[in-house]
Each structure stands twice: as structure tokens, then as C-alpha cells.
Design an enzyme around this catalytic site. Sequence first.
Site, PDB file in Angstrom:
ATOM      1  N   SER A  60      35.441  30.269  41.030  1.00  0.00           N
ATOM      2  CA  SER A  60      34.286  30.056  41.905  1.00  0.00           C
ATOM      3  C   SER A  60      33.166  31.070  41.688  1.00  0.00           C
ATOM      4  O   SER A  60      32.003  30.776  41.965  1.00  0.00           O
ATOM      5  CB  SER A  60      34.731  30.100  43.373  1.00  0.00           C
ATOM      6  N   GLY A  97      38.513  27.992  42.714  1.00  0.00           N
ATOM      7  CA  GLY A  97      39.938  28.032  43.024  1.00  0.00           C
ATOM      8  C   GLY A  97      40.842  28.142  41.818  1.00  0.00           C
ATOM      9  O   GLY A  97      42.075  28.218  41.966  1.00  0.00           O
ATOM     10  N   ASN A 126      41.780  34.734  41.856  1.00  0.00           N
ATOM     11  CA  ASN A 126      42.600  33.958  42.790  1.00  0.00           C
ATOM     12  C   ASN A 126      44.073  34.313  42.680  1.00  0.00           C
ATOM     13  O   ASN A 126      44.801  34.256  43.674  1.00  0.00           O
ATOM     14  CB  ASN A 126      42.384  32.459  42.535  1.00  0.00           C
ATOM     15  N   ASP A 207      31.936  34.654  53.864  1.00  0.00           N
ATOM     16  CA  ASP A 207      33.369  34.832  53.644  1.00  0.00           C
ATOM     17  C   ASP A 207      33.707  36.188  53.048  1.00  0.00           C
ATOM     18  O   ASP A 207      34.880  36.558  52.953  1.00  0.00           O
ATOM     19  CB  ASP A 207      33.925  33.717  52.752  1.00  0.00           C
ATOM     20  N   HIS A 210      32.308  35.689  48.107  1.00  0.00           N
ATOM     21  CA  HIS A 210      31.421  35.044  47.145  1.00  0.00           C
ATOM     22  C   HIS A 210      29.989  35.566  47.278  1.00  0.00           C
ATOM     23  O   HIS A 210      29.484  35.704  48.401  1.00  0.00           O
ATOM     24  CB  HIS A 210      31.447  33.527  47.334  1.00  0.00           C
TER      25      HIS A 210
END
Length: 232
Positions: A60, A97, A126, A207, A210
Site C-alpha cells: 500500500s 496489503g 505487512n 491511521d 500511510h
Amino acid sequence: MLRILLSLLLLLPLAAMTEVPPGAAASDRTLDDGAVDRIAGSPIVTEATETPVLLVLGDSLSAAYGLPLDQGWVNLLQARIYERNLPYRVVNAAISGDTVAGGLSRLPALLAEYEPKIVLIELGANDGLRGFAPARIKDALVTLVEQAQAADADVVLIGVRLPPNYGSAYTERFQQLFATVAERTEVALVPRLLADVAEDPRLMQADGLHPTAEAQPLILETVWPVLDPLLE
């Protein structure tokens, strides 16, 4: 009959003037020899031209998560390549992801399809967020790099840093694995993709994982000094 011959003689100089001299500007030349011309900063490539591919295999952070795709650092990279008249086409194969295992499953087909000259590998974040063993992540990254190298591609490995709440012992081992892989496979390394970004809340989305649109040019500036020598 004489009148027709005179007309043909008058037309000959006009026909000669339509030819483009060899030294004409790029925008004035016709695309008849497989050359790459640039009009308004965009490449126009004839079918006879094979433009080298720069492949980005990532997650991402390279897929512009939460943003319009054209604002992501990978798209900014392609724009800079155009501006500098470098003969590369960027293929963004980043998927939000994705993990190193996902990269291993996807890379062979991507190498076969695009035959890239340069591969940027930005994976592992991840896996780290899920607490996977650093040794497992490292081995997978080594395999990814070696697969790209076996396809005659230059590789840039891009590392990331985990949030501090994962504990210093784990985060330090995770951070070190990228340097270990780069040294073992002798590839260029960007140690931290979000250097000077992750520590600034104004440059991160809600979040906390990002980066925002404002951060994307900074990310490009982090990658560019390592990538530039390969492009030249």
C-alpha cells in the site's frame, strides 16, 4: 504536353521541402525509425521501440493507499522520468496489503510479462505488522531479489520501519533485515521509505501508517538518489 512538364518541374522543389532534415528538433521529426520523441513532456513510442520497464513490486505504501493513484510517489517517479527524458516506463505492480509471500507468487509472471530492466522491491511491512519472524521475511526477500537478478534486472530494495509499539527488540531486528538482504545480494538499498515522513503526524493519514499526498514528493526524494544511478 509542354505545359504539363513545366508544372511538374515547379512542384519538385516543394516536394523536397517536405523532408525533415536529420538535425531537426525532436518535435519536428517523424516517428519512422523506432525513435522515441517527446511532445509536451510525454513519450511517444513507435511499435518498433522497446521501452525498458521499471517494475515496482510493493504494498500500500507504493499503491497510493487512501489517495488518488496519480498522487502517489510511483506516479511522481514516472513524471520525473519523463521530465528528464530517461527511457523508462514505470509499471506499478504494488497491491495494498501485499506480503513477501504475495510478492513471491506474483513476481515470476511479472518478470515474464514485462522483462523489466530495474525492479524496486518494497515489501515486508505487512509481514512485520503481523509479527512474522524476521528470518522468514529476510529469506523471502532474498528469493525475490535473486529471481529479479536471474531475469537480468537491477534491483533496488526498499526498507521500512515499524511503529515503536512493536518493541525495540523486534523492530530493530526487522529494520536490520533489509540491510542484511541488500548486503547478501549486493543490491542498492533505500533503508527507510518513510524517512522524515513517519515521524511527522501532519504527513500521515489518520491511521498513522500511510502517508498523505503532501508526503509523496518527499518519499520520491528519498528513493531518487539510490535509483538515479541505475537510470543513467
